[in-house]
Write an enzyme that holds these catalytic residues in place. Structure first.
Site, PDB file in Angstrom:
ATOM      1  N   ASN A  98       0.802  -1.216   0.000  1.00 25.75           N
ATOM      2  CA  ASN A  98       0.000   0.000   0.000  1.00 25.75           C
ATOM      3  C   ASN A  98       0.843   1.279   0.000  1.00 25.75           C
ATOM      4  OD1 ASN A  98      -2.440   1.758   0.738  1.00 25.75           O
ATOM      5  ND2 ASN A  98      -1.147   1.987   2.557  1.00 25.75           N
ATOM      6  N   SER A 150      -3.867   2.133  -8.945  1.00 27.78           N
ATOM      7  CA  SER A 150      -4.596   3.398  -9.068  1.00 27.78           C
ATOM      8  C   SER A 150      -5.346   3.452 -10.387  1.00 27.78           C
ATOM      9  CB  SER A 150      -3.607   4.564  -9.017  1.00 27.78           C
ATOM     10  OG  SER A 150      -4.255   5.776  -9.336  1.00 27.78           O
ATOM     11  N   TYR A 163       3.898   8.552 -12.072  1.00 31.22           N
ATOM     12  CA  TYR A 163       3.039   7.836 -11.114  1.00 31.22           C
ATOM     13  C   TYR A 163       2.234   6.762 -11.844  1.00 31.22           C
ATOM     14  CZ  TYR A 163      -0.700   7.201  -7.608  1.00 31.22           C
ATOM     15  OH  TYR A 163      -1.601   6.671  -6.715  1.00 31.22           O
ATOM     16  N   SER A 166       4.333   3.814 -12.876  1.00 36.41           N
ATOM     17  CA  SER A 166       4.735   2.962 -11.743  1.00 36.41           C
ATOM     18  C   SER A 166       3.575   2.070 -11.295  1.00 36.41           C
ATOM     19  CB  SER A 166       5.249   3.815 -10.577  1.00 36.41           C
ATOM     20  OG  SER A 166       4.195   4.578 -10.004  1.00 36.41           O
TER      21      SER A 166
HETATM   22  N1  LIG Z   1      -5.613   8.864  -2.128  1.00 37.44           N
HETATM   23  C1  LIG Z   1      -5.939   8.556  -3.365  1.00 37.44           C
HETATM   24  O1  LIG Z   1      -6.740   9.257  -4.007  1.00 37.44           O
HETATM   25  C2  LIG Z   1      -5.334   7.352  -4.034  1.00 37.44           C
HETATM   26  C3  LIG Z   1      -5.829   6.990  -5.292  1.00 37.44           C
HETATM   27  C4  LIG Z   1      -5.303   5.878  -5.925  1.00 37.44           C
HETATM   28  C5  LIG Z   1      -4.305   5.135  -5.317  1.00 37.44           C
HETATM   29  N2  LIG Z   1      -3.834   5.528  -4.105  1.00 37.44           N
HETATM   30  C6  LIG Z   1      -2.762   4.715  -3.528  1.00 37.44           C
HETATM   31  O2  LIG Z   1      -3.147   4.310  -2.242  1.00 37.44           O
HETATM   32  C7  LIG Z   1      -1.973   4.073  -1.453  1.00 37.44           C
HETATM   33  C8  LIG Z   1      -2.128   4.774  -0.113  1.00 37.44           C
HETATM   34  O3  LIG Z   1      -2.193   6.165  -0.366  1.00 37.44           O
HETATM   35  P1  LIG Z   1      -2.880   7.221   0.623  1.00 37.44           P
HETATM   36  O4  LIG Z   1      -3.866   7.959  -0.173  1.00 37.44           O
HETATM   37  O5  LIG Z   1      -3.272   6.574   1.888  1.00 37.44           O
HETATM   38  O6  LIG Z   1      -1.654   8.219   0.840  1.00 37.44           O
HETATM   39  P2  LIG Z   1      -0.857   8.662   2.147  1.00 37.44           P
HETATM   40  O7  LIG Z   1      -1.795   9.008   3.233  1.00 37.44           O
HETATM   41  O8  LIG Z   1       0.101   9.704   1.663  1.00 37.44           O
HETATM   42  O9  LIG Z   1      -0.071   7.347   2.552  1.00 37.44           O
HETATM   43  C9  LIG Z   1       1.045   6.897   1.831  1.00 37.44           C
HETATM   44  C10 LIG Z   1       1.822   6.005   2.755  1.00 37.44           C
HETATM   45  O10 LIG Z   1       2.967   5.478   2.052  1.00 37.44           O
HETATM   46  C11 LIG Z   1       4.087   5.606   2.915  1.00 37.44           C
HETATM   47  N3  LIG Z   1       5.354   5.664   2.198  1.00 37.44           N
HETATM   48  C12 LIG Z   1       5.699   6.452   1.170  1.00 37.44           C
HETATM   49  N4  LIG Z   1       6.986   6.236   0.833  1.00 37.44           N
HETATM   50  C13 LIG Z   1       7.446   5.275   1.681  1.00 37.44           C
HETATM   51  C14 LIG Z   1       8.694   4.645   1.848  1.00 37.44           C
HETATM   52  N5  LIG Z   1       9.745   4.943   1.052  1.00 37.44           N
HETATM   53  N6  LIG Z   1       8.820   3.716   2.830  1.00 37.44           N
HETATM   54  C15 LIG Z   1       7.780   3.411   3.642  1.00 37.44           C
HETATM   55  N7  LIG Z   1       6.571   3.997   3.541  1.00 37.44           N
HETATM   56  C16 LIG Z   1       6.417   4.923   2.567  1.00 37.44           C
HETATM   57  C17 LIG Z   1       3.837   6.909   3.647  1.00 37.44           C
HETATM   58  O11 LIG Z   1       4.664   6.969   4.781  1.00 37.44           O
HETATM   59  P3  LIG Z   1       5.199   8.381   5.343  1.00 37.44           P
HETATM   60  O12 LIG Z   1       4.048   8.926   6.136  1.00 37.44           O
HETATM   61  O13 LIG Z   1       6.379   8.001   6.160  1.00 37.44           O
HETATM   62  O14 LIG Z   1       5.539   9.232   4.158  1.00 37.44           O
HETATM   63  C18 LIG Z   1       2.369   6.750   3.974  1.00 37.44           C
HETATM   64  O15 LIG Z   1       2.196   5.961   5.120  1.00 37.44           O
HETATM   65  C19 LIG Z   1      -0.796   4.560  -2.286  1.00 37.44           C
HETATM   66  O16 LIG Z   1      -0.162   3.483  -2.920  1.00 37.44           O
HETATM   67  C20 LIG Z   1      -1.458   5.451  -3.326  1.00 37.44           C
HETATM   68  O17 LIG Z   1      -0.703   5.554  -4.510  1.00 37.44           O
HETATM   69  C21 LIG Z   1      -4.325   6.606  -3.445  1.00 37.44           C
END
Ligand SMILES: NC(=O)c1ccc[n+]([C@@H]2O[C@H](COP(=O)([O-])OP(=O)(O)OC[C@H]3O[C@@H](n4cnc5c(N)ncnc54)[C@H](OP(=O)(O)O)[C@@H]3O)[C@@H](O)[C@H]2O)c1
Length: 255
Positions: A98, A150, A163, A166
């Site tokens: 995730n 995504s 993005y 990836s």
């Molecule tokens: N929100 C959306 O609209 C959306 C849509 C499609 C897909 N997604 C996908 O859903 C997933 C979760 O996203 P979210 O929306 O919950 O975003 P988020 O709140 O920004 O969470 C992202 C998480 O990834 C962690 N992360 C990033 N780089 C990392 C690294 N190098 N090592 C360990 N942890 C790392 C972050 O940790 P830190 O806090 O330490 O940075 C954070 O816990 C992601 O893969 C995102 O691409 C989200």
């Protein structure tokens, strides 16, 4: 999802969730812990990890590491392997990739560093996690992997080419590994969220949100809980005959 949730095969087993401190990650950890799994919750922010452990009811084990640090990832799996014999932890049966980074930049303004960062976190790290997870799952011929991809990876998005690439790479690996790992009792699926309200999308202005919602049939953003429920479904036995699929959680989104 309503709890108590009966019939979960996750009960008495362990799973790893990366990006556990993020918006969607927290909801996934909470769902899985409530279904009776021991959840290894991966994150880089120790304070946020500790508060997650405090907040979530159930068994949550914080694992503080960067998913792009290959040696740290190996160490995490060594720890999980060693702890499987603890009846309180149980066999390792689930992985949720995730953790994610999304950096918006048009092609002209972008650079290789931004491309490498997103490929590293969103694809290379997820790939290494799947490799090490499958080595553990193969031993008891049971397991499920869910990758958070995504809709941007499915449909593309202006300013989001790195993005999108990836996530599309992870979708491709999901479909291939589902075929490769099926003989070993391991299922591999993905969820593809549309626009979800989390820290990742917190910078969107109201104008930008209105533009997104105009392209969503359900005319609103999704919630982390809705994504977490889809992840739980795919990880658990209710999806026991589902592998190699990408489940949209997007309100019918047109990028
Ligand atoms: N929100 C959306 O609209 C959306 C849509 C499609 C897909 N997604 C996908 O859903 C997933 C979760 O996203 P979210 O929306 O919950 O975003 P988020 O709140 O920004 O969470 C992202 C998480 O990834 C962690 N992360 C990033 N780089 C990392 C690294 N190098 N090592 C360990 N942890 C790392 C972050 O940790 P830190 O806090 O330490 O940075 C954070 O816990 C992601 O893969 C995102 O691409 C989200």
């Amino acid at each position: 999802m309503a709890f108590p949730y009966s019939g979960s095969i996750l009960q008495g087993h362990s799973v790893l969730v990366t990006g556990a401190t993020g918006g969607i990650g927290r909801a996934i950890v909470s769902n899985l812990a409530q279904s009776g799994a021991t959840v290894f919750a991966g994150g880089r922010n120790k304070v946020a990890l500790d508060s997650l452990v405090e907040e979530v009811a159930g068994k949550v084990v914080p694992v503080d590491y960067d998913v792009t640090d290959e040696n740290a990832v190996k160490e995490v799996f060594r720890t999980i392997q060693a702890r499987q014999s603890d009846p309180d932890v149980g066999n390792f049966v689930g992985l949720v990739n995730n953790a994610g980074e999304m950096k918006e930049a048009g092609l002209v303004a972008s650079n290789m560093e931004l491309l490498r960062l997103q490929m590293s976190v969103n694809f290379y790290a997820a790939y290494q996690h799947m490799q090490l997870a499958s080595r553990l799952m193969v031993r008891h011929r049971k397991g499920a992997i869910v990758n958070v991809v995504s809709q941007i990876g499915e449909q593309g998005g202006a300013g989001l080419s790195a993005y999108s690439a990836s996530k599309a790479a992870l979708t491709g690996a999901t479909k291939s590994l589902a075929k490769e790992l099926a003989p070993f009792g391991i299922r591999v699926n993905a969820v593809a969220p549309g626009f979800i309200s989390t820290p990742m999308t917190a910078h969107y202005t109201q104008l930008q949100r209105d533009d997104v919602y105009s392209r969503v049939a359900l005319k609103q953003s999704g919630t982390p809980q809705q994504v977490a429920d889809a992840v739980l479904f795919l990880l658990d036995q209710c999806a026991g005959y589902t592998t190699g699929h990408v489940l949209p959680v997007d309100g019918l989104f047109q990028a």
